[in-house]
Enzyme design. Structure first.
Site, short mmCIF file in Angstrom:
data_model
loop_
_atom_site.label_atom_id
_atom_site.label_comp_id
_atom_site.label_asym_id
_atom_site.label_seq_id
_atom_site.Cartn_x
_atom_site.Cartn_y
_atom_site.Cartn_z
N ASP A 50 0.81 -1.20 0.18
CA ASP A 50 0.15 -0.12 -0.05
C ASP A 50 0.78 1.30 -0.11
OD1 ASP A 50 -1.82 -1.84 0.39
OD2 ASP A 50 -1.94 -1.73 2.52
N GLU A 232 -11.04 -0.95 -3.86
CA GLU A 232 -10.45 -0.24 -2.75
C GLU A 232 -9.23 0.48 -3.33
OE1 GLU A 232 -9.18 -3.87 -0.30
OE2 GLU A 232 -7.23 -4.17 -1.66
N HIS A 297 -3.02 -0.85 -5.29
CA HIS A 297 -2.91 0.11 -4.53
C HIS A 297 -1.83 1.08 -4.60
CE1 HIS A 297 -4.43 1.02 -0.19
NE2 HIS A 297 -3.64 2.02 -0.47
#
Length: 359
Positions: A50, A232, A297
């Protein structure tokens, strides 16, 4: 041989040595820098899920998921991240609602202060929510970071992967969350920020998994929930009069983790779902031929000269490595298509020389 003659010969030999060394130094100075000095290779670190980076006054600030704290790295050269200055700026309490699973931190600067948004829980995934800390120092590696609290809309549903941005003086937060109270699907939401720690609008659902490439997410070890659909990691990319929301689709534990894109105009009402167009194909995905899997991400930044656009993302180097610490941060430059959309290109293989961000 007289002492005078011996000393003269020693002096001449020494002079010749100095001249030779000087010539060698001069010749070396005239040679172009070695290709290696002007290039780097991915990954930037052996681990860094991330990843997030922002550039401020000549310094790149980097963060990634550690799981148990918030660590900030600072370096003038993002390709040399391994040698960056490091500081743990916040450690969670041993117990409580934000004591475990510290995920996806991002550092931002609003209103002359620094903010770090992150997700945390009380020890169970169902309790994951978004929190923020603040630092008024000019240098985020200095000064005191203070806990500001939870950032939530009135529904207070499960939420992770927060990012914040500002357009025309208005601040917004985007995140991944549950529409209801139960796991099974993660969607992308947006809301307006009154200030960097307070949402003052209803949340708007912008994207939910709807295409096959967004719906890879079997859970073989979780019989009670054998499959998950995931959107996400939303991030904003602004180019000319276009606002792109780039998000990660499919489950991070699969090799099929990929980047999807939504588009809106800069002047549109960003809180209105009708302002956004969702593209039906991924813009960035695994590259098995290059040995790069589970690409996702991401974040965006520019080169120090402000002329190159770069993407940062994490990926695995082998199939089936899943959603753990082996995910490593990587960067590569990208361009723009004739229709104004970003062209991230293929994920580049580990070890391939890449020209450093231009200065």
């Amino acid at each position: 041989m007289s002492i005078h003659t011996l000393m003269n010969r020693i002096f001449q030999a020494a002079l010749l040595l100095v001249i030779s060394l000087g010539s060698a130094i001069y010749i070396a100075a005239q040679q172009p820098a070695s290709p290696k000095a002007n290039t780097f290779a991915n990954p930037l670190l052996p681990s860094g899920p991330d990843p997030w980076v922002m550039y401020y006054k000549g310094i790149y600030y980097f963060m990634a998921t550690t799981g148990d704290n918030l660590m900030l790295r600072a370096t003038p050269e993002i390709s040399d991240l391994a040698n960056a200055q490091k500081r743990v700026v916040w450690t969670p309490p041993a117990t409580g609602p934000y004591s475990h699973e510290i995920w996806a931190p991002e550092v931002h600067r609003f209103d002359n202060k620094w903010y770090i948004y992150f997700a945390a829980d009380a020890g169970t995934n169902e309790t994951h929510r978004i929190y923020v800390i603040e630092n008024p120092s000019e240098d985020p590696m200095q000064g005191e970071w203070t806990f500001k609290g939870q950032v939530t809309d009135r529904t207070n549903k499960w939420a992770i992967d927060a990012s914040a941005f500002e357009i025309h003086g208005q601040k917004y937060m985007i995140w991944s969350g549950w529409e209801g109270d139960h796991d099974g699907e993660q969607d992308i939401f947006i809301a307006h920020l009154k200030n960097p720690w307070t949402i003052d609008s209803e949340r708007t659902l912008l994207s939910r998994p709807q295409y096959a490439w967004e719906e890879v997410g079997d859970l073989l070890n979780r019989p009670s929930m054998p499959h998950l659909n995931v959107n996400e990691g939303p991030e904003i990319l602004i180019h000319n009069q276009d606002v792109f929301l780039v998000y990660s689709a499919s489950a991070c534990w699969t090799d099929y983790y990929a980047l999807g894109v939504l588009h809106a105009g800069v002047g549109n009402n960003l809180l209105d779902a009708k302002s956004w167009q969702k593209y039906d194909h991924p813009f960035f995905h695994q590259n098995p031929e290059a040995g790069v899997y589970a690409t996702g991400h991401n974040g965006f930044f520019q080169s120090p000269d402000g002329k190159q656009d770069w993407i940062i993302y994490h990926a695995n180097s082998q199939k089936g490595q899943g959603c753990g610490p082996q995910r490593s941060p990587r960067i590569q430059p990208f361009t723009w298509n004739s229709d104004g959309t970003p062209n991230f290109g293929p994920a580049l293989p580990a070890g391939q020389p890449i020209a450093k961000p231009a200065r």
